[in-house]
Scaffold this motif. Structure first.
Motif, PDB file in Angstrom:
ATOM      1  N   TRP A   1       0.834  -1.212   0.000  1.00 11.07           N
ATOM      2  CA  TRP A   1       0.000   0.000   0.000  1.00 11.07           C
ATOM      3  C   TRP A   1       0.871   1.266   0.000  1.00 11.07           C
ATOM      4  N   ALA A   2       2.030   1.176   0.681  1.00 13.77           N
ATOM      5  CA  ALA A   2       2.899   2.357   0.769  1.00 13.77           C
ATOM      6  C   ALA A   2       3.801   2.479  -0.457  1.00 13.77           C
ATOM      7  N   GLY A   3       3.733   1.509  -1.361  1.00 11.95           N
ATOM      8  CA  GLY A   3       4.537   1.558  -2.584  1.00 11.95           C
ATOM      9  C   GLY A   3       5.964   1.083  -2.377  1.00 11.95           C
ATOM     10  N   ALA A   4       6.254   0.427  -1.261  1.00  9.59           N
ATOM     11  CA  ALA A   4       7.613  -0.072  -1.010  1.00  9.59           C
ATOM     12  C   ALA A   4       7.835  -1.427  -1.667  1.00  9.59           C
ATOM     13  N   SER A   5       6.758  -2.133  -1.970  1.00  7.88           N
ATOM     14  CA  SER A   5       6.894  -3.361  -2.756  1.00  7.88           C
ATOM     15  C   SER A   5       5.679  -3.468  -3.673  1.00  7.88           C
ATOM     16  N   ARG A   6       5.810  -4.300  -4.684  1.00 15.17           N
ATOM     17  CA  ARG A   6       4.731  -4.398  -5.676  1.00 15.17           C
ATOM     18  C   ARG A   6       4.058  -5.746  -5.603  1.00 15.17           C
ATOM     19  N   ARG A   7       2.778  -5.739  -5.902  1.00 12.38           N
ATOM     20  CA  ARG A   7       2.049  -7.000  -6.030  1.00 12.38           C
ATOM     21  C   ARG A   7       2.260  -7.545  -7.432  1.00 12.38           C
ATOM     22  N   ALA A   8       2.006  -8.832  -7.579  1.00 16.24           N
ATOM     23  CA  ALA A   8       2.111  -9.445  -8.901  1.00 16.24           C
ATOM     24  C   ALA A   8       1.127  -8.770  -9.854  1.00 16.24           C
ATOM     25  N   PRO A   9       1.441  -8.733 -11.165  1.00 16.37           N
ATOM     26  CA  PRO A   9       0.480  -8.188 -12.124  1.00 16.37           C
ATOM     27  C   PRO A   9      -0.839  -8.967 -12.055  1.00 16.37           C
ATOM     28  N   LEU A  10      -1.915  -8.294 -12.434  1.00  9.33           N
ATOM     29  CA  LEU A  10      -3.255  -8.874 -12.299  1.00  9.33           C
ATOM     30  C   LEU A  10      -3.373 -10.241 -12.972  1.00  9.33           C
ATOM     31  N   ILE A  11      -2.742 -10.359 -14.127  1.00  5.13           N
ATOM     32  CA  ILE A  11      -2.861 -11.623 -14.870  1.00  5.13           C
ATOM     33  C   ILE A  11      -2.275 -12.778 -14.037  1.00  5.13           C
ATOM     34  N   MET A  12      -1.150 -12.523 -13.343  1.00  2.00           N
ATOM     35  CA  MET A  12      -0.561 -13.575 -12.507  1.00  2.00           C
ATOM     36  C   MET A  12      -1.451 -13.874 -11.308  1.00  2.00           C
ATOM     37  N   ARG A  13      -2.088 -12.815 -10.774  1.00  2.00           N
ATOM     38  CA  ARG A  13      -2.997 -13.035  -9.632  1.00  2.00           C
ATOM     39  C   ARG A  13      -4.175 -13.887 -10.084  1.00  2.00           C
ATOM     40  N   ARG A  14      -4.698 -13.559 -11.276  1.00  2.00           N
ATOM     41  CA  ARG A  14      -5.853 -14.314 -11.791  1.00  2.00           C
ATOM     42  C   ARG A  14      -5.490 -15.770 -12.025  1.00  2.00           C
ATOM     43  N   LEU A  15      -4.242 -16.003 -12.422  1.00  2.00           N
ATOM     44  CA  LEU A  15      -3.817 -17.386 -12.673  1.00  2.00           C
ATOM     45  C   LEU A  15      -3.332 -18.064 -11.386  1.00  2.00           C
ATOM     46  N   HIS A  16      -3.539 -17.396 -10.265  1.00  2.00           N
ATOM     47  CA  HIS A  16      -3.126 -17.939  -8.955  1.00  2.00           C
ATOM     48  C   HIS A  16      -1.617 -18.126  -8.878  1.00  2.00           C
ATOM     49  N   LEU A  17      -0.869 -17.208  -9.500  1.00  2.00           N
ATOM     50  CA  LEU A  17       0.585 -17.338  -9.515  1.00  2.00           C
ATOM     51  C   LEU A  17       1.284 -16.227  -8.732  1.00  2.00           C
ATOM     52  N   GLU A  18       0.541 -15.609  -7.814  1.00  2.00           N
ATOM     53  CA  GLU A  18       1.145 -14.519  -7.032  1.00  2.00           C
ATOM     54  C   GLU A  18       2.348 -15.038  -6.242  1.00  2.00           C
ATOM     55  N   TRP A  19       2.255 -16.271  -5.754  1.00  2.00           N
ATOM     56  CA  TRP A  19       3.343 -16.866  -4.971  1.00  2.00           C
ATOM     57  C   TRP A  19       4.614 -16.974  -5.819  1.00  2.00           C
ATOM     58  N   LEU A  20       4.443 -17.280  -7.130  1.00  2.00           N
ATOM     59  CA  LEU A  20       5.590 -17.427  -8.015  1.00  2.00           C
ATOM     60  C   LEU A  20       6.255 -16.065  -8.239  1.00  2.00           C
ATOM     61  N   TYR A  21       5.433 -15.046  -8.409  1.00  2.00           N
ATOM     62  CA  TYR A  21       5.937 -13.681  -8.582  1.00  2.00           C
ATOM     63  C   TYR A  21       6.778 -13.281  -7.368  1.00  2.00           C
ATOM     64  N   ARG A  22       6.250 -13.607  -6.189  1.00  2.00           N
ATOM     65  CA  ARG A  22       6.981 -13.243  -4.961  1.00  2.00           C
ATOM     66  C   ARG A  22       8.296 -14.015  -4.862  1.00  2.00           C
ATOM     67  N   LEU A  23       8.255 -15.283  -5.281  1.00  2.52           N
ATOM     68  CA  LEU A  23       9.483 -16.088  -5.233  1.00  2.52           C
ATOM     69  C   LEU A  23      10.550 -15.520  -6.156  1.00  2.52           C
ATOM     70  N   VAL A  24      10.110 -15.046  -7.340  1.00  4.37           N
ATOM     71  CA  VAL A  24      11.068 -14.530  -8.318  1.00  4.37           C
ATOM     72  C   VAL A  24      11.583 -13.152  -7.893  1.00  4.37           C
ATOM     73  N   THR A  25      10.677 -12.301  -7.394  1.00  7.06           N
ATOM     74  CA  THR A  25      11.098 -10.936  -7.059  1.00  7.06           C
ATOM     75  C   THR A  25      11.753 -10.843  -5.679  1.00  7.06           C
ATOM     76  N   GLU A  26      11.460 -11.816  -4.817  1.00  2.10           N
ATOM     77  CA  GLU A  26      12.055 -11.810  -3.471  1.00  2.10           C
ATOM     78  C   GLU A  26      12.696 -13.179  -3.238  1.00  2.10           C
ATOM     79  N   PRO A  27      13.858 -13.418  -3.902  1.00  2.00           N
ATOM     80  CA  PRO A  27      14.432 -14.774  -3.903  1.00  2.00           C
ATOM     81  C   PRO A  27      14.749 -15.323  -2.513  1.00  2.00           C
ATOM     82  N   TRP A  28      14.902 -14.438  -1.515  1.00  2.00           N
ATOM     83  CA  TRP A  28      15.188 -14.947  -0.166  1.00  2.00           C
ATOM     84  C   TRP A  28      14.042 -15.819   0.357  1.00  2.00           C
TER      85      TRP A  28
END
Ligand code: UDP
Length: 263
Positions: A200-227
């Motif tokens: 909400w504060a703009g310090a990190s981004r959510r997955a694009p809508l298409i990835m959220r719709r495909l239930h792939l938000e977890w994958l986006y987070r894994l790729v963007t936050e490899p830790w």
């Protein structure tokens, strides 16, 4: 009757953990109902990683089982429920929290925020009332306090008598915090919201809508936050295999010949 059972559609289980089959309108109805009756409502946003963690953590296990509303936040949870024949959509905690903030703003309900880095929280306290006009943030505190400070932090939050308390300390810290201090907030809807403040504060981004719709938000987070690999890397396959094993064993049982009719 509890707030939840008055409006709840159905409670199912995933690997023995309760999950409420709710969409956003129904979850909001439950939130509003808690506000109307002046009762505390604890919301857990369940995902696969939490289930696997709870299997090795009795505290977390107990906290999840005792929550009033357990929403299907994770794609893994939705997948497991669908495999078991349930018709369910994902309800992300961050979306429910945003919708609850909008309702709180519209009704002038008191909101408190705890968690996030100091600069993130500062920015958020300025931004949120612009995102939700009329929002009444009565107390806020960043999430970097010591255990010695914790009681004073809670006292300050509690004095403000929030009706919505969002706790962004990450899992399982936020669940422990809520469990430890819930009685200080007898009339609040309380939810652990993980990294929502950062988004909400703009310090990190959510997955694009298409990835959220495909239930792939977890994958986006894994790729963007490899830790996160370290944390999620073993939990997800573990969850997957447990669900598949349970599914296969249920099917075998349901397909086994009914021996009581033989002879
Ligand atoms: N955080 C905090 N205090 C702590 C540890 C974490 O306030 O001691 C905050 C951190 O700044 C971040 C959030 O908790 O905003 C955790 O976000 P994350 O996306 O890791 O949450 P999770 O994946 O556990 O839901």
């Amino acid at each position: 009757m509890s707030t939840l059972s008055a409006t709840n559609k159905a409670r199912q289980t995933v690997l023995g953990y309760p999950v409420d089959i709710v969409d956003e309108p129904l979850a909001l109805e439950i939130v509003e109902s808690a506000w109307r009756s002046g009762k505390r409502l604890q919301i857990v946003t369940l995902n696969a990683e939490m289930v696997v963690a709870a299997q090795q953590d009795r505290e977390l296990d107990r906290i999840i089982r005792h929550a009033h509303l357990i929403i299907p936040d994770g794609a893994g949870i939705v997948w497991a429920l669908r495999l078991a024949g349930q018709s369910v959509e994902r309800l992300a905690g961050i979306d429910l929290a945003a919708a609850a903030l909008a309702r709180a703003a519209a009704a002038g309900r008191r909101v408190a925020l705890v968690g996030g880095k100091p600069d993130v929280l500062d920015r958020l306290v300025g931004l949120l009332p612009r995102m939700h006009p009329g929002l009444n943030v009565v107390a806020s505190r960043d999430g970097y306090f010591s255990s010695d400070e914790e009681e004073a932090v809670v006292e300050a939050l509690s004095k403000a008598e929030p009706e919505l308390l969002l706790v962004a300390l990450g899992v399982p810290k936020q669940e422990y915090f809520i469990d430890r201090w819930q009685t200080a907030f007898p009339k609040a809807v309380i939810a652990g919201v993980g990294g929502s403040f950062d988004v909400w504060a703009g310090a990190s981004r959510r997955a694009p809508l298409i990835m959220r719709r495909l239930h792939l938000e977890w994958l986006y987070r894994l790729v963007t936050e490899p830790w996160r690999w370290k944390r999620i890397g073993s939990a997800l396959p573990n969850f997957f295999w447990q669900v598949v094993r349970e599914f296969v064993s249920r099917r075998r049982k349901s397909q086994a010949p009914d021996r009581s009719r033989e002879g």
